[in-house]
Design an enzyme around this catalytic site. Structure first.
Site, PDB file in Angstrom:
ATOM      1  N   SER A   1       0.828  -1.208   0.000  1.00 36.33           N
ATOM      2  CA  SER A   1       0.000   0.000   0.000  1.00 36.33           C
ATOM      3  C   SER A   1       0.857   1.251   0.000  1.00 36.33           C
ATOM      4  CB  SER A   1      -0.883   0.008   1.246  1.00 36.33           C
ATOM      5  OG  SER A   1      -0.061   0.223   2.386  1.00 36.33           O
ATOM      6  N   LYS A   2       0.186   2.367  -0.218  1.00 36.68           N
ATOM      7  CA  LYS A   2       0.890   3.662  -0.193  1.00 36.68           C
ATOM      8  C   LYS A   2       1.567   3.849   1.160  1.00 36.68           C
ATOM      9  CE  LYS A   2      -0.331   8.573   0.042  1.00 36.68           C
ATOM     10  NZ  LYS A   2       1.038   9.047   0.245  1.00 36.68           N
ATOM     11  N   ARG A   3       0.876   3.385   2.208  1.00 38.83           N
ATOM     12  CA  ARG A   3       1.442   3.537   3.553  1.00 38.83           C
ATOM     13  C   ARG A   3       2.789   2.806   3.691  1.00 38.83           C
ATOM     14  NH1 ARG A   3      -2.621   1.684   7.238  1.00 38.83           N
ATOM     15  NH2 ARG A   3      -4.067   2.539   5.710  1.00 38.83           N
TER      16      ARG A   3
ATOM     17  N   ASP B 178       5.331   5.010   2.079  1.00 43.41           N
ATOM     18  CA  ASP B 178       5.670   6.173   2.919  1.00 43.41           C
ATOM     19  C   ASP B 178       6.540   5.746   4.094  1.00 43.41           C
ATOM     20  OD1 ASP B 178       4.159   7.671   1.228  1.00 43.41           O
ATOM     21  OD2 ASP B 178       2.385   7.771   2.522  1.00 43.41           O
TER      22      ASP B 178
END
Ligand code: GLU
Length: 511
Positions: free
Chosen positions: A266-268, A271
Site C-alpha cells: 500500500s501507499k502507507r 511512505d
C-alpha cells in the site's frame, strides 16, 4: 473455437493514481499482446461516477507513456475501430444488452429502496443468515419476479428508480479455467444477484466490462486477483448472452505484497519505508495528499519495467536484466506465479543502478550540466571533461540525480576531508610523503593514470610506506571523500596543476 487474433485490454477505473500493481497488470497485458503479435487496448471504465477522480485518467495515460507501454487502440493512444473507449461515452450501447437478459429471464428489475434493502439485511442478520440479495431472498423483495406485471409496467412508465439485477441460478457450480490458477470453481450460493444496470441508464462494472470485452473482441482477460470473485458472474453473463464460443480466457494475477510479505502493498508501506508505489507523483485533488512516483524519484522507465516484470513472473533461468524485447520474447502466462510477489525496495534500487550503468555517458551529461549551472560553474569545463566524469561516476550511483553529489570534487577542490580516514591514517610522516608525491607529479610530462600511479608508487617506496595503508588517505587528499572511482583516473582527469594544488592544500590544512 477458431483461432482469433490475440486482443487484450487494460481497463482501469479513473479513481486515483495508478498503483504499481496496476502498472504491472498493464505491462503483462502488453507483453502478452506483443508476444503473440496481437493488440493491446486501453479502455477507461468510468461507469461509477461516484468514484470518478479528475485527473486520474490523464495520469494513467501519462504513466503508461512514460513507461513505453503503448496501446494500439484506446484513450490517449488514438482511437481504433471500437471507439469510444471510455465507458461513459458508450452509455447508450448497454441498454439493449440488458433488455436481452431481461427478455430471456436472466435478469430482472428491482425497485427496492435503500431502507428496504437495509431492512432485509437486518432481518437476516437477526436469524444469522448471510444477508444478500439472491435466489433465496429475491422472492421476498420488490422486483419484477414478485410484483404483478402491470405494477412493474406502471412503475417503469412512471419513471420509478430501479436497478436491473442478474438472476443467479441457485446452487450451481460455476467452473472455469484460469490460465494461472488452472480450474477455479465457485458455487452460486456464495454469490449475490449483482446489479447490472441502473435507471439512470448507466451500466455497472460487470455488465459494461463483459459487453465491452465481447464487442472489442478481447481474447484474454488478464487482471488482478481482486477480480477473481467477479469472474463466475462474468462467465454466467457470457452464457446468458450466448457468447460462450468467444468467451475470453481468464488470467488472474497474484497480488503485490508488502516487503514483509503479509498483505497487499500500500501507499502507507511506501511512505513508511521510503519508496514510491505509484509511477508518477500525484496530488489528490480533494485532500491534497501527496504520493510520490518512480519517475520523480529518479527511476528510469526501463528499470521500472524490468523490476515489475519480474514481480510475479519468472522467465526461468538466472537472467534478471532484460530488455523489453527479451521480456516480450520470454513472456508466458504459465510462468506467472499463483502466490503473491513480495516487493523488495532494495532490489528496485538495484535495478535502477544497473540501468544507470548502462546509460550512454552523453545522456548523463545534462544532469551534471544543470548542477553546474546551479553552482555558477557552467563555463569552466569542457564537454570532454563532463563526459569522462560521467563515465567514471556512473558505476557509483543508483540514480541520475545523485551524480552531482558523487562528482562534485571533479569540479571543486575539497574544503574538508573525511574525518574517519584522517583520524585513522594521518601521521607525522604524511607531509613529507605528500611533498615527495607532489615533486614527482611535477616531473611527469604526460599526466595520465599510468604515469601518476608509477610516480605515486615511487614516492611510497622512497618513504618505506605500504601502498595499501596510504591509498585511501591519498584519495581523501585529492577528493575529500573516502570512496569513488579509480583514484589515478580521477587525478588524470582533474589534471596535473589541480592535483598538485590539492596536495599542497592538504599539507597546509592537515599538517
Ligand atoms: N475496471 C476494473 C479495474 O479498475 C477492471 C477489471 C478488469 O480488468 O476486468 O481494475
Amino acid at each position: 473455437m477458431m483461432d482469433r487474433r490475440v486482443r487484450v485490454r487494460f481497463a482501469p477505473s479513473p479513481t486515483g493514481p495508478l498503483h504499481i500493481g496496476g502498472v504491472r497488470t498493464a505491462l503483462y497485458n502488453y507483453l502478452f499482446a506483443k508476444k503473440h503479435g496481437g493488440d493491446f487496448l486501453l479502455r477507461i471504465e468510468d461507469t461509477d461516477q461516484t468514484r470518478f477522480v479528475p485527473g486520474a485518467e490523464a495520469y494513467i495515460i501519462e504513466a503508461l507513456k512514460w513507461l513505453g507501454i503503448e496501446a494500439n487502440e484506446g484513450i490517449g493512444f488514438g482511437d481504433g475501430p471500437h471507439a469510444p473507449y471510455r465507458q461513459s461515452e458508450r452509455k447508450p450501447m448497454y441498454k439493449d444488452y440488458v433488455m436481452q437478459l431481461i427478455a430471456a429471464g436472466n435478469a430482472y428489475y428491482a425497485f427496492d429502496t435503500a431502507e428496504e434493502l437495509e431492512g432485509m439485511r437486518e432481518r437476516l442478520k437477526a436469524s444469522n443468515v448471510d444477508a444478500k440479495y439472491d435466489a433465496i431472498t429475491r422472492g421476498t423483495m420488490k422486483n419484477s419476479l414478485t410484483l404483478p406485471e402491470d405494477e412493474v409496467t406502471r412503475r417503469l412508465e412512471n419513471g420509478d428508480a430501479y436497478v436491473v439485477r442478474f438472476k443467479l441460478p441457485r446452487k450451481e457450480e460455476v467452473k472455469f479455467h484460469d490460465e494461472i490458477r488452472a480450474w477455479v470453481s465457485f458455487n452460486t450460493n456464495q454469490l449475490d444477484d449483482k446489479v447490472l444496470f441502473k435507471s439512470d441508464g448507466m451500466p455497472t462494472y460487470h455488465l459494461a466490462n463483459v459487453v465491452d470485452d465481447y464487442l472489442m473482441q478481447i481474447t484474454h482477460v488478464i487482471r488482478g486477483e481482486e477480480w477473481l470473485p467477479s469472474a463466475p458472474l462474468h462467465v454466467l453473463l457470457y452464457r446468458a448472452f450466448g457468447w460462450e464460443e468467444v468467451m475470453p480466457k481468464f488470467a488472474h494475477l497474484p497480488l503485490l505484497l508488502k516487503p514483509e510479505g503479509n498483505g497487499k502493498l500500500s501507499k502507507r508501506d511506501g511512505d513508511r519505508l521510503g519508496f514510491p508505489v505509484f509511477p508518477l507523483n500525484w496530488i489528490d485533488p480533494t485532500t491534497q495528499e501527496q504520493s510520490s512516483g518512480y519517475r520523480e524519484a529518479g527511476y528510469l522507465p526501463e528499470a521500472v519495467i524490468n523490476l515489475l516484470a519480474l514481480l510475479g513472473w519468472n522467465p526461468g533461468g538466472n537472467q534478471e536484466l532484460m530488455t523489453i524485447e527479451e521480456l516480450i520474447e520470454a513472456f508466458s502466462l504459465e510462468r506467472v506465479s499463483k502466490s503473491g510477489a513480495k516487493f523488495d525496495q532494495n532490489k528496485a534500487k538495484w535495478f535502477n543502478q544497473q540501468y544507470v550503468r548502462k546509460m550512454d555517458d552523453a545522456l548523463l551529461v545534462p544532469f551534471l550540466q544543470s548542477a553546474l549551472n546551479a553552482a555558477g560553474l557552467e563555463n569552466n569545463f569542457s564537454e570532454a571533461f563532463l563526459l569522462k566524469t560521467c563515465s567514471l561516476i556512473k558505476e557509483k550511483i543508483s540514480f541520475t540525480k545523485e551524480i552531482w553529489e558523487y562528482s562534485q570534487y571533479f569540479f571543486v577542490a575539497p574544503t574538508s576531508y573525511d574525518e574517519g580516514v584522517i583520524k585513522k591514517r594521518w601521521n607525522e610522516k604524511m607531509p613529507a610523503l605528500l611533498a615527495e608525491i607532489k615533486t614527482l607529479f611535477e616531473g611527469i610530462e604526460t599526466f595520465n593514470h599510468l604515469a601518476i600511479e608509477a610516480a605515486y608508487n615511487q614516492a611510497l617506496e622512497n618513504n618505506g610506506i605500504a601502498g595499501k595503508d596510504f591509498l585511501q588517505l591519498f584519495r581523501v587528499v585529492l577528493s575529500g571523500v573516502a570512496g569513488g572511482p579509480p583514484l589515478f583516473e580521477i587525478a588524470e582527469l582533474i589534471g596535473k596543476t589541480e592535483s598538485i594544488t590539492r596536495i599542497e592544500n592538504a599539507i597546509n590544512k592537515l599538517a
